[in-house]
Design a protein around this motif. Sequence first.
Motif: not given
Lengths: 135, 85
Positions: B79, A86, A108, A90, A112, A115
Amino acid sequence: MINEIIALILMSTGILFNIFGCLGLVRLPDVYNRLQSATKCVTLGTCSILLGVLVWFGFVNIGVKALVAIPLLFFTSTVAAHALAKGSYRFGIKLGRKSVHDDYEAENRAFLSKEKKEQEKQKHKRPLRKTGKPS
Amino acid sequence: MLEVLLYIQTGLCVFCLYRIIMGPTIADRMVGLDIFGILVVGICAILAIHTGRMFILDIGIAWIILSFTGTLALAKYLENKSLNE
């Protein structure tokens, strides 16, 4: 005598699985492929070696310790591999060139895009801060 | 027989070291480190039989837990989040 032979067979099987896992770790083309191959094979092989320790000694203190270590290794290794997959997704590491399908992208996409929006917002903010300084 | 298994299991760590040194991205190095931590547990188990000393398996159990927490911390760092989230 018979339990030592069974233990040796179990340990040989485990080391065979370890060899396959490490071969996959070296030869496969992608982070996710490497993680999948190496984690599954090496976890099963090491659990087989610990089971061999249990068979070799029987139910004395060291054998029970090996029996306790097996579920511990199973759960911790799989959880660590999931967290690593994970995190690397990311982080933005792309799939390999021969991978055809990406199911994790739909899950995701919201993360994304959020972000990306935050990064754009910060880009817009920077010149405003510079000009907004009191003279 | 046990020495041969021990040599093979120790030689497998070279593959992990190759992946740690030559890995193209940072995640490859983390995968190599994770697998290296699991292989050391196998070495400890075989060494406990070979030498007949019981405390080496305790080192293996402690190594499992330390490797787990280390890999989780590295994944959280990857992350780009803080550790308490």
